[in-house]
Design a protein around this motif. Sequence first.
Motif, PDB file in Angstrom:
ATOM      1  N   UNK A   1     -70.692  17.191-100.215  1.00 13.34           N
ATOM      2  CA  UNK A   1     -69.907  18.080 -99.360  1.00 13.34           C
ATOM      3  C   UNK A   1     -68.522  18.322 -99.956  1.00 13.34           C
ATOM      4  N   UNK A   2     -67.886  17.275-100.460  1.00  9.92           N
ATOM      5  CA  UNK A   2     -66.579  17.430-101.103  1.00  9.92           C
ATOM      6  C   UNK A   2     -66.674  18.362-102.311  1.00  9.92           C
TER       7      UNK A   2
ATOM      8  N   UNK B   1     -59.556  30.595 -96.479  1.00  4.81           N
ATOM      9  CA  UNK B   1     -60.764  31.403 -96.692  1.00  4.81           C
ATOM     10  C   UNK B   1     -61.946  30.504 -97.057  1.00  4.81           C
ATOM     11  N   UNK B   2     -61.693  29.500 -97.913  1.00  4.21           N
ATOM     12  CA  UNK B   2     -62.753  28.576 -98.314  1.00  4.21           C
ATOM     13  C   UNK B   2     -63.305  27.837 -97.099  1.00  4.21           C
ATOM     14  N   UNK B   3     -62.409  27.424 -96.194  1.00  5.04           N
ATOM     15  CA  UNK B   3     -62.844  26.722 -94.980  1.00  5.04           C
ATOM     16  C   UNK B   3     -63.710  27.621 -94.110  1.00  5.04           C
ATOM     17  N   UNK B   4     -63.292  28.887 -93.996  1.00  7.17           N
ATOM     18  CA  UNK B   4     -64.060  29.855 -93.204  1.00  7.17           C
ATOM     19  C   UNK B   4     -65.456  30.045 -93.778  1.00  7.17           C
ATOM     20  N   UNK B   5     -65.549  30.146 -95.105  1.00  2.59           N
ATOM     21  CA  UNK B   5     -66.845  30.350 -95.758  1.00  2.59           C
ATOM     22  C   UNK B   5     -67.733  29.112 -95.643  1.00  2.59           C
ATOM     23  N   UNK B   6     -67.095  27.929 -95.530  1.00  2.00           N
ATOM     24  CA  UNK B   6     -67.860  26.687 -95.410  1.00  2.00           C
ATOM     25  C   UNK B   6     -68.112  26.301 -93.953  1.00  2.00           C
ATOM     26  N   UNK B   7     -67.619  27.128 -93.023  1.00  2.00           N
ATOM     27  CA  UNK B   7     -67.823  26.931 -91.586  1.00  2.00           C
ATOM     28  C   UNK B   7     -67.209  25.612 -91.092  1.00  2.00           C
ATOM     29  N   UNK B   8     -66.010  25.305 -91.596  1.00  2.00           N
ATOM     30  CA  UNK B   8     -65.247  24.150 -91.120  1.00  2.00           C
ATOM     31  C   UNK B   8     -63.806  24.592 -90.899  1.00  2.00           C
TER      32      UNK B   8
ATOM     33  N   UNK C   1     -57.930  22.283 -91.792  1.00  2.00           N
ATOM     34  CA  UNK C   1     -57.473  20.897 -91.971  1.00  2.00           C
ATOM     35  C   UNK C   1     -58.581  19.963 -92.449  1.00  2.00           C
ATOM     36  N   UNK C   2     -59.817  20.183 -91.949  1.00  2.00           N
ATOM     37  CA  UNK C   2     -60.945  19.337 -92.368  1.00  2.00           C
ATOM     38  C   UNK C   2     -61.226  19.503 -93.854  1.00  2.00           C
ATOM     39  N   UNK C   3     -61.272  20.746 -94.310  1.00  2.00           N
ATOM     40  CA  UNK C   3     -61.540  20.998 -95.725  1.00  2.00           C
ATOM     41  C   UNK C   3     -60.417  20.449 -96.594  1.00  2.00           C
ATOM     42  N   UNK C   4     -59.178  20.703 -96.209  1.00  2.00           N
ATOM     43  CA  UNK C   4     -58.032  20.225 -96.998  1.00  2.00           C
ATOM     44  C   UNK C   4     -58.020  18.708 -97.108  1.00  2.00           C
TER      45      UNK C   4
END
Length: 321
Positions: free
Chosen positions: A4-5, A20-27, A30-33
């Motif tokens: 996942x990382x 944008x990356x978080x939106x594309x990954x559906x998270x 803050x979670x993605x970062x």
Amino acid sequence: MTIVQFQYILAVAQYKNFSVAAEKCFVTQPTLSMQVQRLEEELDVLIFDRSKKPVRVTEIGEKILKQAESIVNESERIKSLIAQHKGFIGGRFRLGIIPTIAPTLLPMFLNNFTKKYPKVELKVEEMATRECIRELNEGSLDVAIVATPLGEKNLIERVLYEEPFVAYIPNERYHLKEKQKIKVSDLKLHDMLMLQDGHCFRDSVLNLCQELAHQEKGKGLPVEIKSGSFETLIRLSNEGMGMTLLPYLHTLNLGEKEIKNLHYFEDPAPAREVSLLYHNHELKINIINALHEVIAGVVRGAITFHDLHIIDPILKKKSKK
């Protein structure tokens, strides 16, 4: 380190933006970062330079991303192996298609396919043949719809149909206007409107007219259109700027006025072979089989039996027995 990382850092590298990356990954962002930061802390290096706008990948980050992409792709292959074993038709599936086929073929099969196989997460992208080959070899593309034969090592060509060329001749001044059936030798390259460089259909026409090009050496090239649109060629042809060749399936969408300007070739008509192209290690063969079945079915259903006999390679083989 987790898969996942790796997916998250690949998304950030692709979109150069954490939100944008978080939106594309559906998270959430803050979670993605947080997950990206944890990976950087574990590796004790910075993968991204956040001081730049847009975000830039560091030198060591480039090397990490390359390995991450390989790991993610291999993890997807494991999922595909299990799906194939279970006969499951679903999951992520990326399809490339060349621009001279996409406008006519996609509307014919895409809706049918998605309705029949709703669990397939299909992503379709127009791209040139060279691009399709590169991404198939890299493993980032599952299958491509291209004109063949190509003879690429490690890639399988599975024929869908054979598509004849049809001449579009609206202007009365051309010597072929009154002929019901024409021959390749009737064509004059200097009168031909063609697509821009890089389109395989243009290459097919040039190959078809090689001898004519030699005969007309010194007369200059025909008008070259910086467009991949057959509609543009038709409109210019209607304005008296030349004749053109069209792929057969494109002619099915023409109006009554345009249909009157079509001229078919004597048998054997020049044609292009259209195939599914995929890597010989491809594990999503269940989806590929389903795609082949749907496309072949809608192509057959869209045309008359007489015309089907012309372009369907299976029927052509049967007729020779």
